[in-house]
Motif scaffolding. Sequence first.
Motif, mmCIF file in Angstrom:
data_model
loop_
_atom_site.group_PDB
_atom_site.id
_atom_site.type_symbol
_atom_site.label_atom_id
_atom_site.label_comp_id
_atom_site.label_asym_id
_atom_site.label_seq_id
_atom_site.Cartn_x
_atom_site.Cartn_y
_atom_site.Cartn_z
ATOM 1 N N LEU A 1 -4.513 -6.675 -31.664
ATOM 2 C CA LEU A 1 -5.916 -6.470 -31.318
ATOM 3 C C LEU A 1 -6.289 -7.263 -30.070
ATOM 4 C CD1 LEU A 1 -7.503 -6.598 -34.883
ATOM 5 C CD2 LEU A 1 -7.134 -4.591 -33.466
ATOM 6 N N TYR A 2 -5.780 -8.464 -29.988
ATOM 7 C CA TYR A 2 -6.103 -9.324 -28.849
ATOM 8 C C TYR A 2 -5.583 -8.742 -27.537
ATOM 9 C CZ TYR A 2 -5.676 -13.359 -25.730
ATOM 10 O OH TYR A 2 -5.723 -14.197 -24.660
ATOM 11 N N SER A 3 -4.443 -8.051 -27.615
ATOM 12 C CA SER A 3 -3.811 -7.529 -26.395
ATOM 13 C C SER A 3 -4.533 -6.321 -25.816
ATOM 14 C CB SER A 3 -2.344 -7.153 -26.691
ATOM 15 O OG SER A 3 -1.608 -8.282 -27.102
ATOM 16 N N ILE A 4 -5.276 -5.591 -26.639
ATOM 17 C CA ILE A 4 -5.965 -4.390 -26.149
ATOM 18 C C ILE A 4 -7.065 -4.798 -25.179
ATOM 19 C CG2 ILE A 4 -7.418 -2.429 -26.789
ATOM 20 C CD1 ILE A 4 -5.937 -2.340 -29.462
ATOM 21 N N ASP A 5 -6.953 -4.355 -23.940
ATOM 22 C CA ASP A 5 -7.964 -4.693 -22.943
ATOM 23 C C ASP A 5 -8.525 -3.479 -22.217
ATOM 24 O OD1 ASP A 5 -5.895 -3.935 -21.292
ATOM 25 O OD2 ASP A 5 -5.468 -5.940 -20.543
ATOM 26 N N SER A 6 -8.001 -2.283 -22.515
ATOM 27 C CA SER A 6 -8.475 -1.090 -21.802
ATOM 28 C C SER A 6 -8.104 0.163 -22.588
ATOM 29 C CB SER A 6 -7.875 -1.012 -20.393
ATOM 30 O OG SER A 6 -6.465 -1.045 -20.440
ATOM 31 N N VAL A 7 -8.673 1.291 -22.163
ATOM 32 C CA VAL A 7 -8.366 2.582 -22.764
ATOM 33 C C VAL A 7 -8.136 3.579 -21.631
ATOM 34 C CG1 VAL A 7 -10.802 3.221 -22.932
ATOM 35 C CG2 VAL A 7 -9.152 4.315 -24.445
ATOM 36 N N LYS A 8 -7.229 4.518 -21.851
ATOM 37 C CA LYS A 8 -6.886 5.517 -20.841
ATOM 38 C C LYS A 8 -6.913 6.893 -21.490
ATOM 39 C CE LYS A 8 -2.620 5.563 -19.226
ATOM 40 N NZ LYS A 8 -1.425 5.173 -18.443
ATOM 41 N N PHE A 9 -7.345 7.904 -20.721
ATOM 42 C CA PHE A 9 -7.504 9.246 -21.261
ATOM 43 C C PHE A 9 -6.553 10.220 -20.576
ATOM 44 C CE2 PHE A 9 -11.739 7.179 -21.270
ATOM 45 C CZ PHE A 9 -11.839 6.986 -22.637
ATOM 46 N N LYS A 10 -5.972 11.111 -21.382
ATOM 47 C CA LYS A 10 -5.165 12.225 -20.885
ATOM 48 C C LYS A 10 -5.950 13.489 -21.185
ATOM 49 C CE LYS A 10 -1.610 14.777 -19.622
ATOM 50 N NZ LYS A 10 -1.242 14.938 -18.209
ATOM 51 N N ILE A 11 -6.474 14.142 -20.142
ATOM 52 C CA ILE A 11 -7.362 15.291 -20.368
ATOM 53 C C ILE A 11 -7.011 16.491 -19.500
ATOM 54 C CG2 ILE A 11 -9.337 13.936 -21.162
ATOM 55 C CD1 ILE A 11 -10.400 13.929 -18.320
ATOM 56 N N GLU A 12 -6.053 16.323 -18.598
ATOM 57 C CA GLU A 12 -5.695 17.426 -17.718
ATOM 58 C C GLU A 12 -4.417 18.094 -18.189
ATOM 59 O OE1 GLU A 12 -5.481 16.073 -13.726
ATOM 60 O OE2 GLU A 12 -7.620 15.588 -13.592
ATOM 61 N N GLY A 13 -4.384 19.402 -18.089
ATOM 62 C CA GLY A 13 -3.225 20.165 -18.525
ATOM 63 C C GLY A 13 -3.645 21.565 -18.883
ATOM 64 N N GLU A 14 -2.686 22.353 -19.302
ATOM 65 C CA GLU A 14 -2.994 23.719 -19.698
ATOM 66 C C GLU A 14 -3.889 23.712 -20.926
ATOM 67 O OE1 GLU A 14 -0.584 27.904 -20.570
ATOM 68 O OE2 GLU A 14 0.491 26.014 -20.255
ATOM 69 N N ASP A 15 -4.950 24.503 -20.892
ATOM 70 C CA ASP A 15 -5.893 24.597 -22.009
ATOM 71 C C ASP A 15 -6.636 23.281 -22.231
ATOM 72 O OD1 ASP A 15 -6.898 26.629 -23.460
ATOM 73 O OD2 ASP A 15 -5.607 26.358 -25.194
ATOM 74 N N PHE B 1 -4.871 3.407 -26.147
ATOM 75 C CA PHE B 1 -5.344 2.029 -26.046
ATOM 76 C C PHE B 1 -4.234 1.192 -25.421
ATOM 77 C CE2 PHE B 1 -7.841 3.966 -29.409
ATOM 78 C CZ PHE B 1 -9.120 3.628 -29.008
ATOM 79 N N GLN B 2 -4.600 0.415 -24.391
ATOM 80 C CA GLN B 2 -3.625 -0.216 -23.518
ATOM 81 C C GLN B 2 -3.734 -1.741 -23.532
ATOM 82 O OE1 GLN B 2 -2.096 3.350 -22.222
ATOM 83 N NE2 GLN B 2 -1.644 1.628 -20.876
ATOM 84 N N ALA B 3 -2.623 -2.392 -23.163
ATOM 85 C CA ALA B 3 -2.608 -3.798 -22.771
ATOM 86 C C ALA B 3 -2.149 -3.796 -21.323
ATOM 87 C CB ALA B 3 -1.670 -4.608 -23.647
ATOM 88 N N GLY B 4 -3.111 -3.681 -20.394
ATOM 89 C CA GLY B 4 -2.749 -3.470 -18.998
ATOM 90 C C GLY B 4 -2.125 -2.097 -18.841
ATOM 91 N N ASP B 5 -0.921 -2.060 -18.257
ATOM 92 C CA ASP B 5 -0.214 -0.791 -18.087
ATOM 93 C C ASP B 5 0.606 -0.394 -19.309
ATOM 94 O OD1 ASP B 5 -1.189 -0.497 -15.515
ATOM 95 O OD2 ASP B 5 0.478 -1.584 -14.607
ATOM 96 N N GLN B 6 0.680 -1.261 -20.308
ATOM 97 C CA GLN B 6 1.493 -0.979 -21.498
ATOM 98 C C GLN B 6 0.663 -0.244 -22.552
ATOM 99 O OE1 GLN B 6 2.978 -4.429 -23.501
ATOM 100 N NE2 GLN B 6 4.036 -3.278 -25.084
ATOM 101 N N GLU B 7 1.178 0.891 -22.993
ATOM 102 C CA GLU B 7 0.501 1.656 -24.042
ATOM 103 C C GLU B 7 0.826 1.057 -25.405
ATOM 104 O OE1 GLU B 7 0.695 6.129 -24.082
ATOM 105 O OE2 GLU B 7 1.715 5.725 -25.978
#
Length: 539
Positions: free
Chosen positions: A309-323, A222-228
């Motif tokens: 909570l207010y800062s969360i504006d987006s979500v990003k997924f990490k799904i590529e990799g071994e297995d 869960f992100q605030a722009g580019d900040q995780e």
Amino acid sequence: WYGGERTDFNIRSSWKCDGQFMTLEVIKTRNEIVLKNSGNILYSKELGSTCFKMGRNFLPMFVLLWVVCMLSTTKGLSSSSPSTSSTSTEPQKTEAVKTEVIKDSTSSPSSSSPTVPQKTETTPTTPAKDCNTSPGRTTEEKTQTTPAVVTEKTEIPTQQDNSADDDDGKTTTELSPAIEGKLVPFRPSCDLRIVVTTEQRYRTHSWYGYGASEQWNGDVAFQAGDQELVLIGLHPERNNIAVRNKMFKRGQLEWGYRWLTARYPNSEADGSREYIFTFKEQSLVVTCQNKVLLSIPYEELALDKEKFLYSIDSVKFKIEGEDSPQSFKHARTCPDSDNADDERDWKSFSLRNQLTIPVNPRPEETYFVRFPCSDSIWFKLFLDGESEQNSHIELFSRTRGNIYCNRGGYQTWYGGERTDFNIRSSWKCDGQFMTLEVIKTRNEIVLKNSGNILYSKELGSSDGNCKKKTSEVRTQVWDYYGELLLAVDAGIATVEPTTDPVNNCPWGTFSCGNKCIPVEWKCDGMEDCTNGEDEWFCW
């Protein structure tokens, strides 16, 4: 004093804080009472012949000791009581929560990690067979018990694959394939649904024993722009959840992640699992197949819950990799009132990070500003033309503001006219946030909140540049240190939004628009900015 004697005392020693908490230790013997903090004696009292008995002044301590004793006794009885008959010798199984170590520096690892510390289980007597236990591990290698593991079921509404309006006033979007590293708009008022499908494989032996092989189910950040702000790694292959957050301290720390034990329900026949991420009133909750995997109170993730909570504006997924998983899809369920807000392209701005956004001129312009319901704000929107400023809209608070028209009126206020106004209407809070809507046409400027008109100004021939179309919008924040969000519905230009270097002044300085000055120069009676902006509103 109520049949006894009271001794008042002052503590002159300094307390020691262990992270965010302090501990008071009270030691009582027949001869003295001692108060300590982290080994440091705060106060001590010697007891004489008139004070050693447990009289009325020690009644609260006696009650506390009695309660602790009863709880301990009850716990002991419950753990040893038979389930059906007095002849049963099988004790109830109790599990100690374990943590595990497996992570690389960029993402939660897949199941192919070469070194995997193992888990053990303990029971009151002979431990039952645990397929997840590797030889050579001892009970000393277990770490702290974490309340993040919850096994009881919770009632979770079944989500629909197709976008539809639910009876409870919520809308669910369609399941969409996730793209590695792409930011997807998201607000905490929504529930995030993840459906992960992995390959079904079997193994003859591994660190985790025999049977079906699990796979890493991906990471959700869960992100605030580019900040995780917080990352949750889903690891059924290790019976773990990985958490990455600057404040979070539970679990075992390895490679920048905190590892918590979690019991994942079995996947469906096709190898899929459904996860729901819900931002509840007091905590972030993650469920799998309607069973709670993880619950994190917000105070473990941030000092300021509302700002987090207010800062969360987006979500990003990490799904590529071994297995990596075969399929990873996501959807969200949002209150109907939030759907329009979620679709907007929100940009954050603040006192230190001010925005400049080019827009395509059009007859009707609409600007949206979001901020926490509990905060008092003071900010300004500059609506500029092609060669000079057209106007600005400023809010000092929720009850006062002004509209400035460059080249308007008698041009007595910095080459234009300023109209001050008061807001007497009540603001409506949508969950934890409020939204100001600014609508500007050639004939009027209207300020709204949730459809309610806060203030409106008709524009005539004497209102100068206010009647002109806007080609650029700029932000400025005064006496407010949180983050605000801006969305523009005025035909955004193809030029990417920029942050003006002179507006991005260092901390402790003030932006004049064309230079940065020390914040102490603001309201000191001398105009240091070219337009005298540092001496405005200095009452």
